[in-house]
Design an enzyme around this catalytic site. Structure first.
Site, PDB file in Angstrom:
ATOM      1  N   LYS A 114       0.837  -1.212   0.000  1.00  0.00           N
ATOM      2  CA  LYS A 114       0.000   0.000   0.000  1.00  0.00           C
ATOM      3  C   LYS A 114       0.867   1.256   0.000  1.00  0.00           C
ATOM      4  O   LYS A 114       0.608   2.214  -0.741  1.00  0.00           O
ATOM      5  CB  LYS A 114      -0.912  -0.007   1.224  1.00  0.00           C
ATOM      6  CG  LYS A 114      -2.059  -0.992   1.162  1.00  0.00           C
ATOM      7  CD  LYS A 114      -2.800  -1.059   2.489  1.00  0.00           C
ATOM      8  CE  LYS A 114      -3.937  -2.067   2.442  1.00  0.00           C
ATOM      9  NZ  LYS A 114      -4.572  -2.298   3.738  1.00  0.00           N
ATOM     10  N   ASP A 169     -11.717   2.340   4.068  1.00  0.00           N
ATOM     11  CA  ASP A 169     -12.086   0.922   3.992  1.00  0.00           C
ATOM     12  C   ASP A 169     -13.599   0.748   3.940  1.00  0.00           C
ATOM     13  O   ASP A 169     -14.090  -0.339   3.609  1.00  0.00           O
ATOM     14  CB  ASP A 169     -11.537   0.166   5.212  1.00  0.00           C
ATOM     15  CG  ASP A 169     -10.405  -0.782   4.861  1.00  0.00           C
ATOM     16  OD1 ASP A 169     -10.231  -1.079   3.662  1.00  0.00           O
ATOM     17  OD2 ASP A 169      -9.695  -1.218   5.774  1.00  0.00           O
ATOM     18  N   GLN A 196      -5.165  -1.544   9.614  1.00  0.00           N
ATOM     19  CA  GLN A 196      -5.017  -2.886   9.058  1.00  0.00           C
ATOM     20  C   GLN A 196      -5.581  -3.941  10.018  1.00  0.00           C
ATOM     21  O   GLN A 196      -5.228  -3.973  11.193  1.00  0.00           O
ATOM     22  CB  GLN A 196      -3.534  -3.181   8.781  1.00  0.00           C
ATOM     23  CG  GLN A 196      -3.277  -4.505   8.115  1.00  0.00           C
ATOM     24  CD  GLN A 196      -3.865  -4.587   6.715  1.00  0.00           C
ATOM     25  OE1 GLN A 196      -3.782  -3.635   5.946  1.00  0.00           O
ATOM     26  NE2 GLN A 196      -4.452  -5.708   6.382  1.00  0.00           N
TER      27      GLN A 196
END
Length: 294
Positions: free
Chosen positions: A52, A119, A96
């Site tokens: 990422k 997200d 995460q």
């Protein structure tokens, strides 16, 4: 043989679009910024966060990495999220998953500013998506939708079956397909006559996490199959990645299919970058980036 939907190539195209939008924003003195928070040293998560970071920089965005020790108190993580929420240079925040056992993942995710929740997991974004309003959308379902639109053009009126009911993929995927006027069925392990339900699908999205669960005879001839599953199996003495669909058999029946690997997977990070640009545009009162939102 089915048409192979090349997610790797499509993701590269999306990243190119993101880079073009970022360049236009930079010309106005605006630099989109993505903050990624990793707690602990889970090997898979570590690789994902590193990728990422690399791709964020490649498209010209600012990347902020925060790596915390495994035993970091939950209060310290929440304090970091508060600082990132208040930081105008940060337009997207991703924590995460999975988090360590001593942390409440729902509490942490819902501490994010919903406008920076790239997200799409915050309860407010879930509700906005479910009611057809402007939301941050989970990356994997968004990537699936982009590939389906690219392959079909209009999805209106098609019968879609989403196999799997997770909060991360199954449920938001169904909402996105409804938004494009599909007739949607969510199927799962308790569905009666599951094979027959799948056979009715013009679009079958498999997201159950069970290796090659869907055989060829569950697939309607000519259907489009989106295989979200990533399962590691041992075959011929080697570890291999396979999807939730029997690719070899399904590719003889389907009209189009995504492979594993190289299908849905690459789209997830590409859509994370797209969501960050979308969040940046919204934060600055600018038009949303064309082609990167539902």
């Amino acid at each position: 043989m089915a048409t192979i939907i090349d997610g790797k190539a499509f993701a590269a195209k999306v990243r190119g679009q993101v880079a073009e939008h970022v360049a236009r924003l930079k010309a106005q003195g605006i630099v989109p910024g993505l903050a990624v928070v990793l707690v602990g040293e889970d090997p898979a998560s570590n690789v994902y966060v590193t990728n990422k970071h690399k791709m964020t920089l490649e498209v010209g965005m600012a990347s902020f990495e925060h790596r915390l020790d495994l035993d970091t108190p939950e209060a310290d993580l929440l304090a970091l999220i508060d600082r990132l929420n208040a930081d105008p240079a940060v337009h997207g925040i991703l924590v995460q998953l999975p988090l360590p056992a001593h942390m409440d993942a729902a509490k942490v995710i819902n501490a994010l500013d919903p406008a920076k929740d790239v997200d799409g997991f915050h309860i407010l974004n879930v509700g906005l998506l479910g009611t057809g309003q402007k939301a941050m959308v989970p990356c994997t379902p968004l990537g699936c939708l982009m590939m389906l639109r690219d392959h079909h053009g209009s999805l209106s009126g098609l019968n879609a079956v989403v196999l799997g009911r997770s909060n991360i993929v199954g449920k938001p995927m169904a909402q996105l397909l409804l938004g494009d006027s599909c007739t949607v069925t969510i199927a799962h392990s308790r569905t009666k006559d599951l094979a027959e339900v799948c056979r009715r699908a013009d679009i079958l999205v498999a997201a159950v996490g069970r290796a090659e669960m869907v055989p060829a005879d569950w697939i309607k001839p000519g259907a489009t199959v989106i295989d979200v599953g990533i399962n590691r199996v041992e075959r011929d003495g080697k570890n291999r990645l396979v999807g939730d669909v029997d690719f070899a058999g399904a590719s003889q029946v389907a009209g189009a299919i995504t492979p594993v690997p190289g299908g849905v997977g690459p789209m997830t990070i590409a859509c994370l970058l797209a969501n960050t640009v979308t969040a940046c545009c919204r934060a600055n009162g600018l038009a949303e980036p064309e082609g990167l939102t539902p």
